[in-house]
Design an enzyme around this catalytic site. Structure first.
Site, PDB file in Angstrom:
ATOM      1  N   ARG A  97       0.864  -1.249  -0.046  1.00 57.69           N
ATOM      2  CA  ARG A  97       0.170  -0.047  -0.233  1.00 57.69           C
ATOM      3  C   ARG A  97       0.698   1.262  -0.005  1.00 57.69           C
ATOM      4  NH1 ARG A  97      -3.544   0.254   5.258  1.00 57.69           N
ATOM      5  NH2 ARG A  97      -4.332  -1.734   4.140  1.00 57.69           N
ATOM      6  N   HIS A 144       1.760  -2.041   5.712  1.00 56.56           N
ATOM      7  CA  HIS A 144       1.682  -2.242   4.302  1.00 56.56           C
ATOM      8  C   HIS A 144       2.459  -1.667   3.483  1.00 56.56           C
ATOM      9  CE1 HIS A 144      -2.043  -4.755   4.166  1.00 56.56           C
ATOM     10  NE2 HIS A 144      -2.548  -4.070   5.187  1.00 56.56           N
ATOM     11  N   ASP A 167      -3.467  -8.460   3.566  1.00 57.29           N
ATOM     12  CA  ASP A 167      -4.753  -8.598   4.087  1.00 57.29           C
ATOM     13  C   ASP A 167      -5.558  -9.759   3.494  1.00 57.29           C
ATOM     14  OD1 ASP A 167      -4.545  -6.241   5.816  1.00 57.29           O
ATOM     15  OD2 ASP A 167      -5.600  -4.948   4.414  1.00 57.29           O
ATOM     16  N   HIS A 197      -5.102  -9.494   8.833  1.00 55.04           N
ATOM     17  CA  HIS A 197      -3.833  -8.548   8.688  1.00 55.04           C
ATOM     18  C   HIS A 197      -2.595  -9.606   9.096  1.00 55.04           C
ATOM     19  CE1 HIS A 197      -1.537  -4.586   9.035  1.00 55.04           C
ATOM     20  NE2 HIS A 197      -0.846  -5.383   9.419  1.00 55.04           N
TER      21      HIS A 197
END
Length: 263
Positions: free
Chosen positions: A127, A172, A179, A239
């Site tokens: 991310r 992330h 996830d 997670h």
């Protein structure tokens, strides 16, 4: 809508794995992060590393679909089906990118769940920092309550940051966190007691309010991933972070796209 990569392919791999025709790949050494200090980090949302600029790009990262095409993908932040109600900054494509060692470990976990008649389904992988920044702006916008009923019905929006549901840094962005949930091949996700990204204590992995099949499914997911080096974040059943992390002190900001890896 879920994009579950090749149910037919997954079933074919299941047959090959069961017969012993497919071997689990070896563990690759974690790539060195050029110019990044050594050290450890805590759970998602902690740490002091600064985002790495575009010059670093995605060296040492892999496209998970190229590592194992049978792993299902439903990349929520590349769509409007997430708690912000819109495509999130930095998600140029619905692609799961991970540091290479984490991607290989996820492949090994997939081999185990395939033998059981299940598949992994990922919701988010690497991310970019710009996406994390977008989450923080959203959390501070008290006027936008469009997704409250679905994602945070029992928590006031102005408590999402103080209570740790939204953070200014995320594991992330280091590339080793995913996830993920379990699906039964051809039949969709298993019951985990809450949806993905449900901001509520009920989503805590060991919530005493989650019993029966949902409890068993959470425990199975944690056991399978734990055997491959993934550590669960207790506040979120979905997670998991692969350790040791390839880039423990970096917070990358290159966009989520296959091109980022293949430059």
């Amino acid at each position: 809508m879920a994009v579950v990569a090749g149910w037919a392919g997954a079933l074919g791999v299941l047959a090959a794995v069961t017969s012993g025709a497919v071997a689990a790949p070896g563990v690759q050494a974690a790539p060195a992060a050029v110019g990044m200090p050594a050290g450890a980090d805590g759970v998602a949302g902690s740490g002091s590393g600064a985002p790495v600029g575009r010059g670093a790009e995605a060296v040492g990262f892999a496209v998970v679909a190229e590592v194992d095409a049978t792993i299902g993908q439903e990349m929520r932040y590349a769509t409007a089906e997430n708690f912000t109600g819109a495509v999130v900054d930095g998600y140029d494509e619905p692609a799961c990118l991970l540091a290479r060692p984490a991607a290989e470990a996820l492949r090994r976990a997939q081999r185990e769940v395939l033998r059981r008649g299940y598949s992994l389904l990922v919701y988010d992988c690497y991310r970019p920092q710009r996406a994390v920044d977008r989450f923080v702006r959203w959390a501070r916008d008290g006027a936008d309550q469009r997704t409250k009923a679905e994602f945070y019905p029992e928590v006031a929006k102005d408590r999402l940051i103080p209570e740790g549901y939204i953070a200014e840094k995320s594991g992330h962005s280091r590339g080793s966190t995913v996830d993920v949930t379990l699906t039964r091949l051809g039949r969709g996700p298993l019951d985990m007691g809450t949806p993905f990204d449900f901001f509520d204590p009920l989503a805590h992995t060991d919530s005493p309010r989650v019993t029966g099949p949902a409890r068993e499914n959470r425990d199975l997911l944690r056991r399978v991933l734990g055997r491959q080096g993934f550590v669960n974040l207790p506040q979120e059943w979905w997670h998991f972070t692969y350790r040791p992390e390839a880039f423990p002190d970096a917070y990358f900001d290159f966009p989520v796209s296959v091109a980022s890896v293949h430059l």
